[in-house]
Design an enzyme around this catalytic site. Structure first.
Site, PDB file in Angstrom:
ATOM      1  N   ASP A   1       0.809  -1.213   0.000  1.00 15.93           N
ATOM      2  CA  ASP A   1       0.000   0.000   0.000  1.00 15.93           C
ATOM      3  C   ASP A   1       0.850   1.274   0.000  1.00 15.93           C
ATOM      4  O   ASP A   1       0.408   2.343   0.390  1.00 15.93           O
ATOM      5  CB  ASP A   1      -0.978  -0.014   1.188  1.00 15.93           C
ATOM      6  CG  ASP A   1      -0.237  -0.131   2.513  1.00 15.93           C
ATOM      7  OD1 ASP A   1       0.974  -0.410   2.486  1.00 15.93           O
ATOM      8  OD2 ASP A   1      -0.879   0.045   3.565  1.00 15.93           O
TER       9      ASP A   1
ATOM     10  N   HIS B   1      20.224   1.032 -21.217  1.00 14.41           N
ATOM     11  CA  HIS B   1      19.436   1.438 -20.047  1.00 14.41           C
ATOM     12  C   HIS B   1      20.002   0.854 -18.749  1.00 14.41           C
ATOM     13  O   HIS B   1      19.257   0.389 -17.887  1.00 14.41           O
ATOM     14  CB  HIS B   1      17.961   1.059 -20.227  1.00 14.41           C
ATOM     15  CG  HIS B   1      17.295   1.888 -21.282  1.00 14.41           C
ATOM     16  ND1 HIS B   1      16.066   1.583 -21.819  1.00 14.41           N
ATOM     17  CD2 HIS B   1      17.699   3.022 -21.910  1.00 14.41           C
ATOM     18  CE1 HIS B   1      15.752   2.501 -22.723  1.00 14.41           C
ATOM     19  NE2 HIS B   1      16.729   3.379 -22.803  1.00 14.41           N
TER      20      HIS B   1
ATOM     21  N   ASP C   1      24.086   9.464 -18.070  1.00 19.21           N
ATOM     22  CA  ASP C   1      22.899   9.994 -18.741  1.00 19.21           C
ATOM     23  C   ASP C   1      21.912  10.319 -17.629  1.00 19.21           C
ATOM     24  O   ASP C   1      21.332   9.419 -17.014  1.00 19.21           O
ATOM     25  CB  ASP C   1      22.326   8.939 -19.703  1.00 19.21           C
ATOM     26  CG  ASP C   1      21.151   9.468 -20.524  1.00 19.21           C
ATOM     27  OD1 ASP C   1      20.623  10.542 -20.186  1.00 19.21           O
ATOM     28  OD2 ASP C   1      20.764   8.780 -21.494  1.00 19.21           O
TER      29      ASP C   1
ATOM     30  N   ASP D   1      17.857  16.413 -20.143  1.00 14.28           N
ATOM     31  CA  ASP D   1      18.294  15.079 -20.578  1.00 14.28           C
ATOM     32  C   ASP D   1      19.696  15.221 -21.170  1.00 14.28           C
ATOM     33  O   ASP D   1      19.839  15.606 -22.327  1.00 14.28           O
ATOM     34  CB  ASP D   1      17.289  14.535 -21.603  1.00 14.28           C
ATOM     35  CG  ASP D   1      17.608  13.122 -22.061  1.00 14.28           C
ATOM     36  OD1 ASP D   1      18.547  12.513 -21.520  1.00 14.28           O
ATOM     37  OD2 ASP D   1      16.908  12.629 -22.972  1.00 14.28           O
TER      38      ASP D   1
ATOM     39  N   HIS E   1      20.328   3.254 -31.599  1.00 11.39           N
ATOM     40  CA  HIS E   1      19.181   4.109 -31.262  1.00 11.39           C
ATOM     41  C   HIS E   1      19.140   5.326 -32.188  1.00 11.39           C
ATOM     42  O   HIS E   1      20.069   5.570 -32.935  1.00 11.39           O
ATOM     43  CB  HIS E   1      19.217   4.518 -29.787  1.00 11.39           C
ATOM     44  CG  HIS E   1      20.470   5.249 -29.367  1.00 11.39           C
ATOM     45  ND1 HIS E   1      20.687   6.581 -29.624  1.00 11.39           N
ATOM     46  CD2 HIS E   1      21.579   4.817 -28.701  1.00 11.39           C
ATOM     47  CE1 HIS E   1      21.848   6.952 -29.116  1.00 11.39           C
ATOM     48  NE2 HIS E   1      22.426   5.898 -28.565  1.00 11.39           N
TER      49      HIS E   1
ATOM     50  N   HIS F   1      15.131  13.036 -29.775  1.00 14.25           N
ATOM     51  CA  HIS F   1      13.681  12.999 -29.566  1.00 14.25           C
ATOM     52  C   HIS F   1      13.246  14.372 -29.099  1.00 14.25           C
ATOM     53  O   HIS F   1      14.050  15.154 -28.592  1.00 14.25           O
ATOM     54  CB  HIS F   1      13.319  11.923 -28.532  1.00 14.25           C
ATOM     55  CG  HIS F   1      14.138  11.987 -27.275  1.00 14.25           C
ATOM     56  ND1 HIS F   1      13.850  12.838 -26.241  1.00 14.25           N
ATOM     57  CD2 HIS F   1      15.275  11.337 -26.897  1.00 14.25           C
ATOM     58  CE1 HIS F   1      14.748  12.687 -25.271  1.00 14.25           C
ATOM     59  NE2 HIS F   1      15.638  11.795 -25.649  1.00 14.25           N
TER      60      HIS F   1
ATOM     61  N   HIS G   1      10.644  11.808 -23.441  1.00 13.14           N
ATOM     62  CA  HIS G   1      10.414  11.508 -24.853  1.00 13.14           C
ATOM     63  C   HIS G   1       9.097  12.193 -25.167  1.00 13.14           C
ATOM     64  O   HIS G   1       8.024  11.617 -25.013  1.00 13.14           O
ATOM     65  CB  HIS G   1      10.351   9.997 -25.100  1.00 13.14           C
ATOM     66  CG  HIS G   1      11.675   9.333 -24.836  1.00 13.14           C
ATOM     67  ND1 HIS G   1      11.845   7.975 -24.810  1.00 13.14           N
ATOM     68  CD2 HIS G   1      12.906   9.843 -24.607  1.00 13.14           C
ATOM     69  CE1 HIS G   1      13.113   7.687 -24.566  1.00 13.14           C
ATOM     70  NE2 HIS G   1      13.775   8.807 -24.434  1.00 13.14           N
TER      71      HIS G   1
ATOM     72  N   GLU H   1      21.826  13.153 -29.550  1.00 10.37           N
ATOM     73  CA  GLU H   1      22.531  12.195 -28.704  1.00 10.37           C
ATOM     74  C   GLU H   1      23.116  10.992 -29.455  1.00 10.37           C
ATOM     75  O   GLU H   1      22.753   9.848 -29.182  1.00 10.37           O
ATOM     76  CB  GLU H   1      21.607  11.691 -27.598  1.00 10.37           C
ATOM     77  CG  GLU H   1      20.222  11.245 -28.054  1.00 10.37           C
ATOM     78  CD  GLU H   1      19.390  10.719 -26.885  1.00 10.37           C
ATOM     79  OE1 GLU H   1      19.882   9.857 -26.150  1.00 10.37           O
ATOM     80  OE2 GLU H   1      18.237  11.182 -26.720  1.00 10.37           O
TER      81      GLU H   1
ATOM     82  N   TYR I   1      28.709   2.088 -29.498  1.00 13.93           N
ATOM     83  CA  TYR I   1      28.761   1.062 -28.452  1.00 13.93           C
ATOM     84  C   TYR I   1      29.367  -0.196 -29.056  1.00 13.93           C
ATOM     85  O   TYR I   1      28.744  -0.840 -29.905  1.00 13.93           O
ATOM     86  CB  TYR I   1      27.352   0.775 -27.921  1.00 13.93           C
ATOM     87  CG  TYR I   1      26.579   2.047 -27.633  1.00 13.93           C
ATOM     88  CD1 TYR I   1      26.682   2.681 -26.395  1.00 13.93           C
ATOM     89  CD2 TYR I   1      25.793   2.640 -28.623  1.00 13.93           C
ATOM     90  CE1 TYR I   1      25.997   3.865 -26.149  1.00 13.93           C
ATOM     91  CE2 TYR I   1      25.117   3.823 -28.392  1.00 13.93           C
ATOM     92  CZ  TYR I   1      25.220   4.433 -27.148  1.00 13.93           C
ATOM     93  OH  TYR I   1      24.547   5.615 -26.917  1.00 13.93           O
TER      94      TYR I   1
ATOM     95  N   ARG J   1      28.314   8.047 -25.457  1.00  9.08           N
ATOM     96  CA  ARG J   1      27.187   8.837 -25.964  1.00  9.08           C
ATOM     97  C   ARG J   1      27.392  10.262 -25.489  1.00  9.08           C
ATOM     98  O   ARG J   1      27.895  10.488 -24.377  1.00  9.08           O
ATOM     99  CB  ARG J   1      25.848   8.279 -25.446  1.00  9.08           C
ATOM    100  CG  ARG J   1      24.633   9.096 -25.871  1.00  9.08           C
ATOM    101  CD  ARG J   1      23.285   8.373 -25.700  1.00  9.08           C
ATOM    102  NE  ARG J   1      22.905   8.108 -24.336  1.00  9.08           N
ATOM    103  CZ  ARG J   1      23.015   6.930 -23.736  1.00  9.08           C
ATOM    104  NH1 ARG J   1      23.514   5.890 -24.385  1.00  9.08           N
ATOM    105  NH2 ARG J   1      22.639   6.779 -22.481  1.00  9.08           N
TER     106      ARG J   1
ATOM    107  N   GLU K   1      25.066  13.794 -25.305  1.00  8.16           N
ATOM    108  CA  GLU K   1      23.679  14.254 -25.498  1.00  8.16           C
ATOM    109  C   GLU K   1      23.484  15.660 -24.949  1.00  8.16           C
ATOM    110  O   GLU K   1      23.836  15.947 -23.806  1.00  8.16           O
ATOM    111  CB  GLU K   1      22.717  13.288 -24.773  1.00  8.16           C
ATOM    112  CG  GLU K   1      21.279  13.762 -24.762  1.00  8.16           C
ATOM    113  CD  GLU K   1      20.309  12.741 -24.169  1.00  8.16           C
ATOM    114  OE1 GLU K   1      20.720  11.969 -23.273  1.00  8.16           O
ATOM    115  OE2 GLU K   1      19.146  12.713 -24.608  1.00  8.16           O
TER     116      GLU K   1
END
Ligand code: GLY
Ligand code: MN
Ligand code: MN
Length: 435
Positions: free
Chosen positions: A34, A238, A255, A266, A345, A349, A356, A379, A383, A407, A409
């Site tokens: 809860d 991720h 990131d 971002d 990727h 965006h 996003h 970005e 890899y 990366r 960005e």
């Protein structure tokens, strides 16, 4: 801001004409048993109302003689508020949020029909809450059944997202102020992270420093789970465990972005943990940086949305060919998407109330044309996932590149004359990252 919310509602009401639009608040989300997550309002709902309580429905009925903006809310209830916090209540919905009329949410089924009977359409976006979708459909069904008696009523349901998201795509000056603040806090957090990173420290220590800055500066917290990925962890797009000890000679990919009053930053930066790039890291980094800078240069009004992605892909592919990681003619490699093994990727965006963010990228075969006031991320990355099997007709991957993930960005605003990088305050030149 209330004046701006009102103006957004007016703008949408102009578009829906004789229709009625219905918006549902975001549900509360359970963390476990809860215990609930901190509530976050649905972005469409928030954009039109600024109202941040759950169990609410907003209705826009421009054709209604008295009530054009109606809120259904949780009523004030002392015992409940003691546990779950302040509710603005029915009166507050009118006084503070400018509703022409407000009702307790329990009266939705009873009160909603009067706002639909004379509408020619229902504007609604199907949501994840199937029961609520069903409720709206049932109201529609009832009105259809009685249509012959009245000769009025909605004859179609139309997605309200298409109209609303076109509005959300262009940011107003007030929105840009909040986005600049989200960017500014995100920048400070990344700079702090860079300053304290050193071999022997753990990824979570860096995460803690970043998120400390977010809250200390008045942000809501992370805009998305922060990624603090050292070494090969950076090859997991991720990666959010953030539990490894960082080593000399590794890169650290961070990131992370701050949410400030619902707007998001971002940012990604990749830099050497011990202050010096290895030769391989430096070579790959230079390619990604070049791709990012050239891609950012493609962000300007009048340019098609896909231009910056295409530019990044070309530079990354050329770089991979130069290093012998890919082999063949550049155009063909791009056409056959051979780069995707190392760059899986998109290059960016829309950014706004959602990380996003909403908004169309492509109208059929025609890409969206960039316009001032739009904000997007740029970005690109590379890899070299360990043990990657090369595609057929492609060379084996030299192990010297293995496990490097990079990366970079930034958040970029389209201006009248070109663009403005809102997150330029975090260094990314090699000379600035080495120490
Ligand atoms: N951090 C999410 C993204 O870069 O899209
Ligand atoms: Mn990101
Ligand atoms: Mn992003």
């Amino acid at each position: 801001m209330q004046a701006e919310y009102r103006q957004r509602r007016e703008q949408l009401m102009t578009k829906i004409g004789n229709g009625t639009a219905i918006f549902r608040s975001a549900p509360t989300a359970v963390m476990h048993n809860d215990v609930e997550y901190t509530y976050r309002q649905d972005s469409d709902f928030f954009y039109l109302t600024g109202f941040n309580e759950p169990e609410a429905v907003a209705v826009l009925a421009p054709h209604h003689p008295e009530h054009r903006f109606i809120l259904f809310v949780q009523p004030k209830e002392r015992e409940k508020e003691v546990w779950t916090g302040y509710r603005c209540g029915v009166e507050g919905a009118k006084e503070r949020y400018g509703a022409d009329e407000a009702y307790p949410i329990a009266e939705l089924d009873e009160k909603l029909p009067q706002y639909l009977e004379k509408a020619d359409r229902i504007y609604y976006r199907l949501g994840r809450d199937r029961a609520f979708n069903d409720k709206i459909l049932k109201h529609w069904q009832r009105l259809l059944a009685t249509y012959p008696k009245r000769g009025t009523g909605p004859i179609a349901i139309e997605d309200v997202g298409i109209l609303l998201h076109a509005m959300r795509l262009t940011k107003s000056p007030a929105e840009l102020e909040l986005m600049r603040k989200a960017a500014e806090i995100s920048v400070e957090a990344h700079n702090r992270a860079m300053a304290i990173t050193q071999p022997g420290r753990y990824e979570y220590e860096i995460q803690a420093e970043i998120e400390h800055v977010f809250r200390r500066r008045g942000g809501m917290g992370p805009a998305y789970p922060s990624i603090v990925a050292s070494g090969t962890n950076a090859c997991v797009l991720h990666y959010i465990e953030n539990n490894c000890q960082m080593q000399d000679n590794q890169l650290l990919l961070i990131d992370a972005g701050c949410a400030y009053e619902y707007y998001n930053g971002d940012i990604t930066r990749t830099f050497p943990v011990g202050g010096k790039f290895t030769p391989e890291q430096k070579i790959l980094y230079e390619i990604v940086l070049e791709a990012q800078q050239q891609a950012i240069a493609q962000v300007k009004p009048g340019n098609p949305y896909n231009a910056f992605h295409d530019t990044a892909v070309r530079i990354l592919t050329e770089g991979l060919v130069e290093l012998g990681i890919l082999k063949g003619e550049i155009d063909k490699l791009i056409e056959e998407e051979k780069y995707k093994l190392f760059y899986m990727h998109r290059t960016g965006h829309w950014l706004g109330l959602d990380v996003h963010d909403v908004g169309v990228y492509q109208h059929g075969d025609n890409p969206q044309i960039l316009q001032p006031g739009q904000v997007l991320t740029v970005e690109p990355g590379l890899y070299i996932v360990p043990d990657t099997k090369p595609a057929e007709d492609q060379p084996e991957i030299d192990p010297r590149w293995s496990g490097i993930g990079i990366r970079i960005e930034d958040d970029v605003l389209v201006t009248e004359t070109g663009n403005e990088v809102l997150t330029a305050g975090v260094p990314k030149a090699i000379s600035e990252l080495e120490r």
